[in-house]
Design a protein around this motif. Sequence first.
Motif, PDB file in Angstrom:
ATOM      1  N   ALA A   1      -9.757 -14.115   6.168  1.00 55.33           N
ATOM      2  CA  ALA A   1     -11.238 -13.940   7.220  1.00 55.33           C
ATOM      3  C   ALA A   1     -11.915 -13.124   6.129  1.00 55.33           C
ATOM      4  O   ALA A   1     -11.207 -11.595   5.843  1.00 55.33           O
ATOM      5  CB  ALA A   1     -10.453 -13.351   8.787  1.00 55.33           C
ATOM      6  N   GLY A   2     -13.309 -12.785   6.576  1.00 55.26           N
ATOM      7  CA  GLY A   2     -13.683 -11.570   6.411  1.00 55.26           C
ATOM      8  C   GLY A   2     -14.642 -10.722   6.996  1.00 55.26           C
ATOM      9  O   GLY A   2     -14.711 -11.989   8.242  1.00 55.26           O
ATOM     10  N   THR A   3     -14.504  -9.869   7.102  1.00 55.92           N
ATOM     11  CA  THR A   3     -15.168  -9.021   8.223  1.00 55.92           C
ATOM     12  C   THR A   3     -15.901  -7.894   7.939  1.00 55.92           C
ATOM     13  O   THR A   3     -16.238  -7.397   7.332  1.00 55.92           O
ATOM     14  CB  THR A   3     -13.722  -8.580   9.082  1.00 55.92           C
ATOM     15  N   VAL A   4     -17.449  -7.803   8.509  1.00 56.34           N
ATOM     16  CA  VAL A   4     -17.875  -6.987   8.600  1.00 56.34           C
ATOM     17  C   VAL A   4     -17.872  -6.069   9.713  1.00 56.34           C
ATOM     18  O   VAL A   4     -18.246  -6.338  10.901  1.00 56.34           O
ATOM     19  CB  VAL A   4     -19.641  -7.640   8.586  1.00 56.34           C
ATOM     20  N   ASN A   5     -17.922  -4.186   9.092  1.00 54.64           N
ATOM     21  CA  ASN A   5     -17.164  -3.472  10.438  1.00 54.64           C
ATOM     22  C   ASN A   5     -18.886  -2.862  10.449  1.00 54.64           C
ATOM     23  O   ASN A   5     -19.128  -1.694   9.724  1.00 54.64           O
ATOM     24  CB  ASN A   5     -16.424  -2.776  10.025  1.00 54.64           C
ATOM     25  N   ILE A   6     -19.762  -2.586  11.854  1.00 54.69           N
ATOM     26  CA  ILE A   6     -20.690  -2.088  11.863  1.00 54.69           C
ATOM     27  C   ILE A   6     -20.375  -0.795  12.953  1.00 54.69           C
ATOM     28  O   ILE A   6     -20.310  -1.245  13.557  1.00 54.69           O
ATOM     29  CB  ILE A   6     -22.329  -3.023  12.462  1.00 54.69           C
ATOM     30  N   PRO A   7     -19.997   0.275  12.248  1.00 49.42           N
ATOM     31  CA  PRO A   7     -19.745   1.803  13.379  1.00 49.42           C
ATOM     32  C   PRO A   7     -22.004   1.431  14.368  1.00 49.42           C
ATOM     33  O   PRO A   7     -22.307   2.275  13.847  1.00 49.42           O
ATOM     34  CB  PRO A   7     -20.533   2.673  12.483  1.00 49.42           C
TER      35      PRO A   7
ATOM     36  N   GLN B   1      -8.796  -6.478   1.240  1.00 45.36           N
ATOM     37  CA  GLN B   1      -9.499  -5.998   0.337  1.00 45.36           C
ATOM     38  C   GLN B   1     -10.376  -5.523   1.002  1.00 45.36           C
ATOM     39  O   GLN B   1     -11.040  -6.602   1.150  1.00 45.36           O
ATOM     40  CB  GLN B   1      -9.614  -7.166  -0.976  1.00 45.36           C
ATOM     41  N   LYS B   2     -11.242  -4.221   0.183  1.00 44.65           N
ATOM     42  CA  LYS B   2     -11.998  -3.883   0.594  1.00 44.65           C
ATOM     43  C   LYS B   2     -13.265  -4.410  -0.066  1.00 44.65           C
ATOM     44  O   LYS B   2     -13.629  -4.219  -0.838  1.00 44.65           O
ATOM     45  CB  LYS B   2     -12.477  -2.118   0.842  1.00 44.65           C
ATOM     46  N   VAL B   3     -14.720  -5.259   0.644  1.00 46.43           N
ATOM     47  CA  VAL B   3     -15.262  -5.369  -0.759  1.00 46.43           C
ATOM     48  C   VAL B   3     -16.375  -4.378  -0.867  1.00 46.43           C
ATOM     49  O   VAL B   3     -16.679  -4.187  -1.810  1.00 46.43           O
ATOM     50  CB  VAL B   3     -15.649  -6.699   0.048  1.00 46.43           C
ATOM     51  N   PHE B   4     -16.619  -3.757   0.905  1.00 44.12           N
ATOM     52  CA  PHE B   4     -17.778  -2.597   0.406  1.00 44.12           C
ATOM     53  C   PHE B   4     -17.721  -1.551   1.277  1.00 44.12           C
ATOM     54  O   PHE B   4     -17.294  -1.901   2.305  1.00 44.12           O
ATOM     55  CB  PHE B   4     -19.038  -2.812   0.502  1.00 44.12           C
ATOM     56  N   ASP B   5     -16.975  -0.299   0.864  1.00 46.19           N
ATOM     57  CA  ASP B   5     -16.753   0.846   1.368  1.00 46.19           C
ATOM     58  C   ASP B   5     -17.580   2.193   0.650  1.00 46.19           C
ATOM     59  O   ASP B   5     -16.550   2.167   0.234  1.00 46.19           O
ATOM     60  CB  ASP B   5     -15.854   1.487   1.871  1.00 46.19           C
ATOM     61  N   TRP B   6     -18.339   2.474   1.100  1.00 42.42           N
ATOM     62  CA  TRP B   6     -19.250   3.225   0.327  1.00 42.42           C
ATOM     63  C   TRP B   6     -18.195   4.790   0.696  1.00 42.42           C
ATOM     64  O   TRP B   6     -18.657   5.559  -0.630  1.00 42.42           O
ATOM     65  CB  TRP B   6     -20.622   3.336   0.376  1.00 42.42           C
TER      66      TRP B   6
ATOM     67  N   ASN C   1      -4.008  -4.680  -0.962  1.00 50.16           N
ATOM     68  CA  ASN C   1      -3.133  -4.045  -0.720  1.00 50.16           C
ATOM     69  C   ASN C   1      -2.048  -5.561  -0.484  1.00 50.16           C
ATOM     70  O   ASN C   1      -2.829  -6.492   0.232  1.00 50.16           O
ATOM     71  CB  ASN C   1      -3.307  -3.415   0.754  1.00 50.16           C
ATOM     72  N   VAL C   2      -1.413  -6.191  -1.211  1.00 52.32           N
ATOM     73  CA  VAL C   2      -0.797  -6.820  -1.169  1.00 52.32           C
ATOM     74  C   VAL C   2       0.703  -7.031  -1.082  1.00 52.32           C
ATOM     75  O   VAL C   2       1.309  -6.052  -1.058  1.00 52.32           O
ATOM     76  CB  VAL C   2      -0.239  -7.685  -2.651  1.00 52.32           C
ATOM     77  N   ASN C   3       0.997  -7.671   0.259  1.00 51.69           N
ATOM     78  CA  ASN C   3       2.801  -7.895   0.704  1.00 51.69           C
ATOM     79  C   ASN C   3       2.909  -8.954   0.900  1.00 51.69           C
ATOM     80  O   ASN C   3       2.436 -10.364   1.179  1.00 51.69           O
ATOM     81  CB  ASN C   3       2.531  -6.513   2.117  1.00 51.69           C
ATOM     82  N   ALA C   4       3.926  -9.316   1.119  1.00 54.27           N
ATOM     83  CA  ALA C   4       5.186 -10.377   1.031  1.00 54.27           C
ATOM     84  C   ALA C   4       6.311 -10.527   2.552  1.00 54.27           C
ATOM     85  O   ALA C   4       6.920  -9.175   2.359  1.00 54.27           O
ATOM     86  CB  ALA C   4       5.751 -10.701  -0.214  1.00 54.27           C
ATOM     87  N   SER C   5       6.551 -11.432   2.984  1.00 55.22           N
ATOM     88  CA  SER C   5       7.719 -10.846   4.056  1.00 55.22           C
ATOM     89  C   SER C   5       8.007 -12.586   4.439  1.00 55.22           C
ATOM     90  O   SER C   5       8.197 -13.424   4.311  1.00 55.22           O
ATOM     91  CB  SER C   5       7.250 -10.819   6.151  1.00 55.22           C
TER      92      SER C   5
ATOM     93  N   PHE D   1     -22.561   3.781   7.729  1.00 51.09           N
ATOM     94  CA  PHE D   1     -22.823   2.908   6.590  1.00 51.09           C
ATOM     95  C   PHE D   1     -22.186   1.503   7.371  1.00 51.09           C
ATOM     96  O   PHE D   1     -20.547   2.349   6.786  1.00 51.09           O
ATOM     97  CB  PHE D   1     -22.534   2.335   5.113  1.00 51.09           C
ATOM     98  N   PRO D   2     -22.282   0.331   7.171  1.00 60.30           N
ATOM     99  CA  PRO D   2     -20.654  -0.700   7.463  1.00 60.30           C
ATOM    100  C   PRO D   2     -20.239  -0.890   6.075  1.00 60.30           C
ATOM    101  O   PRO D   2     -20.085  -0.545   5.119  1.00 60.30           O
ATOM    102  CB  PRO D   2     -21.971  -2.108   8.038  1.00 60.30           C
ATOM    103  N   THR D   3     -18.764  -1.998   7.117  1.00 64.37           N
ATOM    104  CA  THR D   3     -17.967  -1.852   5.568  1.00 64.37           C
ATOM    105  C   THR D   3     -18.076  -3.175   5.817  1.00 64.37           C
ATOM    106  O   THR D   3     -18.059  -4.349   6.726  1.00 64.37           O
ATOM    107  CB  THR D   3     -17.226  -0.773   5.626  1.00 64.37           C
ATOM    108  N   LEU D   4     -17.430  -3.630   4.116  1.00 65.68           N
ATOM    109  CA  LEU D   4     -17.540  -5.208   4.321  1.00 65.68           C
ATOM    110  C   LEU D   4     -15.672  -5.359   3.417  1.00 65.68           C
ATOM    111  O   LEU D   4     -15.099  -4.727   2.178  1.00 65.68           O
ATOM    112  CB  LEU D   4     -18.614  -6.420   3.193  1.00 65.68           C
ATOM    113  N   GLY D   5     -15.026  -6.414   4.255  1.00 69.37           N
ATOM    114  CA  GLY D   5     -13.570  -6.230   3.806  1.00 69.37           C
ATOM    115  C   GLY D   5     -13.274  -8.152   4.311  1.00 69.37           C
ATOM    116  O   GLY D   5     -14.093  -8.484   5.045  1.00 69.37           O
ATOM    117  N   VAL D   6     -12.285  -8.205   3.565  1.00 70.42           N
ATOM    118  CA  VAL D   6     -11.350  -9.879   3.621  1.00 70.42           C
ATOM    119  C   VAL D   6      -9.894  -9.156   3.412  1.00 70.42           C
ATOM    120  O   VAL D   6      -9.613  -8.577   2.800  1.00 70.42           O
ATOM    121  CB  VAL D   6     -11.960 -10.731   1.835  1.00 70.42           C
TER     122      VAL D   6
END
Length: 491
Positions: free
Chosen positions: A358-364, A159-164, A112-116, A332-337
Amino acid sequence: MVVATSPSPWRCCLYAFMLTGFTIQGPLFLAQTPSSSSSLSTTGATQIPTSSQNPVFGSVAESKPTAGILPLTFREAIERALRHNLAALLSEYNTTAARGEKWKQLSELLPNVNASVQEVALKQSLEAQGLRGQIAPGLIFPRAIGPFSYFDARASATQKVFDWKAIQQYRASTHSETVAQLNLKDARELVVLATGNVYLQAIAGAARVDTAQAQVETAEALYKKAVAQQQAGVIPAIDSLRAQVQFQTRRQQFIAARNDFAKQKLELARVVGLAAGQEFELADKTPYEPFPIPDLQTSLQRAYSLRSDYKSAQERLFAAQLEHGAATAGYFPTLGVEADYGDIGATPGSLLPTFHVAGTVNIPIFQGGRVHSDVLKADASLRQAEAEMADLRGQIDQDVRTALFDLQSSAEQVEVAQSSVNLAEEALTQSRDRFFAGVTDNLEVVQAQEAAATAHEELISSLYQHDLAKVSFARAIGRAEQGVLEYLRGK
């Protein structure tokens, strides 16, 4: 969460449709042909199905009628219905909606790309944010700072790197789109079935009008003969009265048959989408064509491989399985940037490049039972899809067997009815000759007329049932749209 598409609502409506004059045989609706007793009704109060009860009996009609009387063939009726019938159109719109849902799920996996571009002027209150008092001896926080301004031009991306879960939902949405496409094909099959039914009903109605008119002419001739014989003193008055009653009865039947035929044409016009007020005539009469009875096992194999509703049930099962996997993936955890890059400064002429990555690992850890709820609902949907799949397989077996029974039975009924008509006409001729010769009274003639009328009605009904059995068989094996015209020609 993407829910697997349920069976086509138009198919469900048609299968559940039970109205005066109609019966349901499996998923195939067959119009009941009036018996010889019901054909004597003079009320003409036949209830016509409407699009509010079932979309297959509605259409988006053409805007203007054409000049003159339009000759409408069986093929043209089907082609018009496939273009204008409401059930087919609504199913097509559902397919477009399912395609849109697939793109929505895909967007969760794509960047998802945005410009402002911002030109900001502001004044902030430090006091409102708790900054008050002395910073140092003699130095006190100002109550507010500003006004000041800055300019910022920036592009950002996530960008979601991994979201099963998102992956499984997208896969399920592709199957749901396929379900919608198959439901569209199934809706077209049912439109062909409905169109074939109402067209054949109209043909039978036209035959009843012709038969009733011929019976009126015969009864009138007998009545005039009886009056002449009474005036000559050859027969008693009861014979002329009996002939007059028979003549009036036949006239009533003719009026009722003509009214029913007019309403059948209205129903046909609605199903195929003719413009309001369009005058048309039936160009096909579908004479009797023998039809070889197909092999049961071959027919079943063709049905399982061709029926769109069966393929749709398979796709719904696949989608339900993927949805179950997506619900489980909520644990499952998800990985995004995420990142942004741009220029910022006090004015457009004093910009400095800045960026953020920033890279983010979201662990439920705990969602209050939401994932457990999703898993339970997905499991129920999966079990429902499995049950519907098993039920539909049994329904297809019943449909094919029923269609073969109807083909065999209706063919035999046509043969018997044709023989009965010949015998009844011969009996009528002989009784009429005996009456004219003064050998008997006209009670025998009236009885022969009733027998002939019943025989003709049975022939019309059996011919209609035989043609409808062909249409129903084409639908039962999933070839209604392609095979109806071939089967009606006995191929």
